[in-house]
Design a protein around this motif. Structure first.
Motif, PDB file in Angstrom:
ATOM      1  N   PHE A   1      -6.897  -8.885  10.523  1.00 49.68           N
ATOM      2  CA  PHE A   1      -7.670  -9.495   9.438  1.00 49.68           C
ATOM      3  C   PHE A   1      -8.700  -8.521   8.881  1.00 49.68           C
ATOM      4  CE2 PHE A   1     -11.469 -11.779   8.017  1.00 49.68           C
ATOM      5  CZ  PHE A   1     -10.932 -12.474   6.941  1.00 49.68           C
ATOM      6  N   ALA A   2      -9.450  -7.873   9.775  1.00 48.73           N
ATOM      7  CA  ALA A   2     -10.511  -6.958   9.326  1.00 48.73           C
ATOM      8  C   ALA A   2      -9.939  -5.793   8.525  1.00 48.73           C
ATOM      9  CB  ALA A   2     -11.298  -6.443  10.523  1.00 48.73           C
ATOM     10  N   THR A   3      -8.866  -5.207   8.999  1.00 46.82           N
ATOM     11  CA  THR A   3      -8.304  -4.065   8.265  1.00 46.82           C
ATOM     12  C   THR A   3      -7.569  -4.504   7.005  1.00 46.82           C
ATOM     13  OG1 THR A   3      -6.369  -4.098   9.703  1.00 46.82           O
ATOM     14  CG2 THR A   3      -8.121  -2.553  10.251  1.00 46.82           C
ATOM     15  N   SER A   4      -6.963  -5.688   7.020  1.00 47.08           N
ATOM     16  CA  SER A   4      -6.249  -6.137   5.816  1.00 47.08           C
ATOM     17  C   SER A   4      -7.197  -6.423   4.667  1.00 47.08           C
ATOM     18  CB  SER A   4      -5.391  -7.358   6.122  1.00 47.08           C
ATOM     19  OG  SER A   4      -6.200  -8.456   6.446  1.00 47.08           O
ATOM     20  N   VAL A   5      -8.423  -6.864   4.950  1.00 46.72           N
ATOM     21  CA  VAL A   5      -9.411  -7.078   3.886  1.00 46.72           C
ATOM     22  C   VAL A   5      -9.707  -5.749   3.188  1.00 46.72           C
ATOM     23  CG1 VAL A   5     -11.831  -7.653   3.432  1.00 46.72           C
ATOM     24  CG2 VAL A   5     -10.465  -9.113   4.910  1.00 46.72           C
ATOM     25  N   PHE A   6      -9.966  -4.705   3.963  1.00 48.25           N
ATOM     26  CA  PHE A   6     -10.251  -3.403   3.360  1.00 48.25           C
ATOM     27  C   PHE A   6      -9.022  -2.829   2.662  1.00 48.25           C
ATOM     28  CE2 PHE A   6     -13.688  -3.463   6.549  1.00 48.25           C
ATOM     29  CZ  PHE A   6     -14.752  -3.273   5.693  1.00 48.25           C
ATOM     30  N   LEU A   7      -7.850  -3.016   3.245  1.00 47.46           N
ATOM     31  CA  LEU A   7      -6.640  -2.485   2.615  1.00 47.46           C
ATOM     32  C   LEU A   7      -6.297  -3.242   1.340  1.00 47.46           C
ATOM     33  CD1 LEU A   7      -4.449  -1.710   5.738  1.00 47.46           C
ATOM     34  CD2 LEU A   7      -5.742  -0.115   4.313  1.00 47.46           C
ATOM     35  N   PHE A   8      -6.614  -4.534   1.267  1.00 47.71           N
ATOM     36  CA  PHE A   8      -6.415  -5.296   0.034  1.00 47.71           C
ATOM     37  C   PHE A   8      -7.253  -4.710  -1.094  1.00 47.71           C
ATOM     38  CE2 PHE A   8      -8.080  -8.595  -2.782  1.00 47.71           C
ATOM     39  CZ  PHE A   8      -6.901  -8.998  -3.392  1.00 47.71           C
ATOM     40  N   PHE A   9      -8.535  -4.457  -0.816  1.00 49.80           N
ATOM     41  CA  PHE A   9      -9.407  -3.873  -1.836  1.00 49.80           C
ATOM     42  C   PHE A   9      -9.005  -2.445  -2.155  1.00 49.80           C
ATOM     43  CE2 PHE A   9     -12.300  -7.294  -0.455  1.00 49.80           C
ATOM     44  CZ  PHE A   9     -12.456  -7.906  -1.689  1.00 49.80           C
ATOM     45  N   GLN A  10      -8.513  -1.727  -1.168  1.00 50.04           N
ATOM     46  CA  GLN A  10      -8.054  -0.370  -1.412  1.00 50.04           C
ATOM     47  C   GLN A  10      -6.905  -0.367  -2.408  1.00 50.04           C
ATOM     48  OE1 GLN A  10      -4.967   1.179   0.052  1.00 50.04           O
ATOM     49  NE2 GLN A  10      -5.468   3.187  -0.711  1.00 50.04           N
ATOM     50  N   ARG A  11      -5.974  -1.276  -2.237  1.00 52.70           N
ATOM     51  CA  ARG A  11      -4.836  -1.355  -3.164  1.00 52.70           C
ATOM     52  C   ARG A  11      -5.261  -1.817  -4.547  1.00 52.70           C
ATOM     53  NH1 ARG A  11      -0.567  -3.858   1.059  1.00 52.70           N
ATOM     54  NH2 ARG A  11      -0.197  -1.930   2.178  1.00 52.70           N
ATOM     55  N   SER A  12      -6.223  -2.717  -4.619  1.00 47.69           N
ATOM     56  CA  SER A  12      -6.673  -3.186  -5.934  1.00 47.69           C
ATOM     57  C   SER A  12      -7.411  -2.073  -6.682  1.00 47.69           C
ATOM     58  CB  SER A  12      -7.550  -4.423  -5.798  1.00 47.69           C
ATOM     59  OG  SER A  12      -8.762  -4.115  -5.161  1.00 47.69           O
ATOM     60  N   PHE A  13      -8.133  -1.217  -5.980  1.00 44.87           N
ATOM     61  CA  PHE A  13      -8.810  -0.107  -6.646  1.00 44.87           C
ATOM     62  C   PHE A  13      -7.816   0.944  -7.127  1.00 44.87           C
ATOM     63  CE2 PHE A  13     -12.836  -1.173  -4.182  1.00 44.87           C
ATOM     64  CZ  PHE A  13     -13.435  -1.769  -5.277  1.00 44.87           C
ATOM     65  N   VAL A  14      -6.733   1.140  -6.390  1.00 45.68           N
ATOM     66  CA  VAL A  14      -5.716   2.097  -6.834  1.00 45.68           C
ATOM     67  C   VAL A  14      -5.081   1.607  -8.125  1.00 45.68           C
ATOM     68  CG1 VAL A  14      -3.454   3.062  -6.294  1.00 45.68           C
ATOM     69  CG2 VAL A  14      -5.250   3.102  -4.583  1.00 45.68           C
ATOM     70  N   GLY A  15      -4.826   0.297  -8.203  1.00 47.81           N
ATOM     71  CA  GLY A  15      -4.224  -0.264  -9.412  1.00 47.81           C
ATOM     72  C   GLY A  15      -5.113  -0.141 -10.637  1.00 47.81           C
ATOM     73  N   GLN A  16      -6.431  -0.039 -10.434  1.00 50.89           N
ATOM     74  CA  GLN A  16      -7.371   0.084 -11.549  1.00 50.89           C
ATOM     75  C   GLN A  16      -7.798   1.531 -11.781  1.00 50.89           C
ATOM     76  OE1 GLN A  16     -10.600  -2.465 -10.490  1.00 50.89           O
ATOM     77  NE2 GLN A  16      -9.352  -4.309 -10.521  1.00 50.89           N
ATOM     78  N   ASN A  17      -7.136   2.458 -11.127  1.00 50.75           N
ATOM     79  CA  ASN A  17      -7.425   3.893 -11.234  1.00 50.75           C
ATOM     80  C   ASN A  17      -8.816   4.269 -10.737  1.00 50.75           C
ATOM     81  OD1 ASN A  17      -4.886   4.572 -12.200  1.00 50.75           O
ATOM     82  ND2 ASN A  17      -5.471   4.121 -14.315  1.00 50.75           N
ATOM     83  N   TYR A  18      -9.327   3.571  -9.762  1.00 47.03           N
ATOM     84  CA  TYR A  18     -10.565   3.938  -9.084  1.00 47.03           C
ATOM     85  C   TYR A  18     -10.191   4.551  -7.738  1.00 47.03           C
ATOM     86  CZ  TYR A  18     -13.054   0.962 -12.418  1.00 47.03           C
ATOM     87  OH  TYR A  18     -13.567   0.406 -13.548  1.00 47.03           O
ATOM     88  N   TYR A  19      -9.677   5.757  -7.783  1.00 47.72           N
ATOM     89  CA  TYR A  19      -9.137   6.379  -6.585  1.00 47.72           C
ATOM     90  C   TYR A  19     -10.207   6.693  -5.545  1.00 47.72           C
ATOM     91  CZ  TYR A  19      -4.719   6.624  -8.954  1.00 47.72           C
ATOM     92  OH  TYR A  19      -3.567   6.286  -9.595  1.00 47.72           O
ATOM     93  N   LEU A  20     -11.390   7.093  -5.974  1.00 46.49           N
ATOM     94  CA  LEU A  20     -12.452   7.401  -5.023  1.00 46.49           C
ATOM     95  C   LEU A  20     -12.858   6.146  -4.242  1.00 46.49           C
ATOM     96  CD1 LEU A  20     -14.254   9.584  -3.891  1.00 46.49           C
ATOM     97  CD2 LEU A  20     -15.931   9.042  -5.662  1.00 46.49           C
ATOM     98  N   ARG A  21     -12.979   5.017  -4.945  1.00 46.14           N
ATOM     99  CA  ARG A  21     -13.298   3.762  -4.277  1.00 46.14           C
ATOM    100  C   ARG A  21     -12.182   3.336  -3.325  1.00 46.14           C
ATOM    101  NH1 ARG A  21     -15.795   0.282  -9.286  1.00 46.14           N
ATOM    102  NH2 ARG A  21     -17.604   1.621  -9.601  1.00 46.14           N
TER     103      ARG A  21
END
Length: 138
Positions: free
Chosen positions: A17-37
């Motif tokens: 659960f803890a890692t999936s929350v961060f990985l969810f946001f990581q994937r959403s930032f990639v989709g918005q071209n915020y690669y650093l985030r």
């Protein structure tokens, strides 16, 4: 000794659960071209996983959050303190990153080796045998 299996399931669910929350946001930032985030979120996922599986057991004398809830802990058979490397190997490498492979192997191992060959009802797990550790009540 059903407590160790319940503690493992608690730890597995909490870490996933803890890692999936961060990985969810990581994937959403990639989709918005915020690669650093997205790299920050990936780093946060790795840090939280390392904290829950390696740092916490070293600081709490061999207990993960699941073990704290079940009132059990891991100790070396020769009574020496657990090292950082042992916690890393036991909690992160053997139990969580290899969980899809390790869980069926543990099931077969418990049935064949402990149940049929040794007729041992203690059911020692392979990672405890490899690292020369055991689970004890607190």
């Amino acid at each position: 000794m059903m407590k160790k299996y319940v503690a493992y399931l608690i730890d597995l669910c909490l870490n996933l659960f803890a890692t999936s929350v961060f990985l969810f946001f990581q994937r959403s930032f990639v989709g918005q071209n915020y690669y650093l985030r997205s790299y920050y979120m990936l780093a946060c996922a790795i840090i939280i996983l390392m904290y829950l599986t390696v740092y916490l057991p070293v600081r709490t004398d061999g207990q993960t959050l699941g073990m704290i809830l079940m009132h059990i802990k891991v100790e070396n058979i020769d009574k020496t303190p657990r090292t950082f490397f042992q916690s890393f190997l036991r909690e992160l490498v053997l139990k969580f990153s290899m969980a899809p492979i390790f869980i069926p192997i543990i099931g077969c191992y418990l049935i064949v080796v402990n149940g049929i060959m040794k007729r041992n009802l203690r059911l020692e797990l392979p990672h405890d045998i490899i690292l020369n550790t055991r689970i004890k009540e607190c």
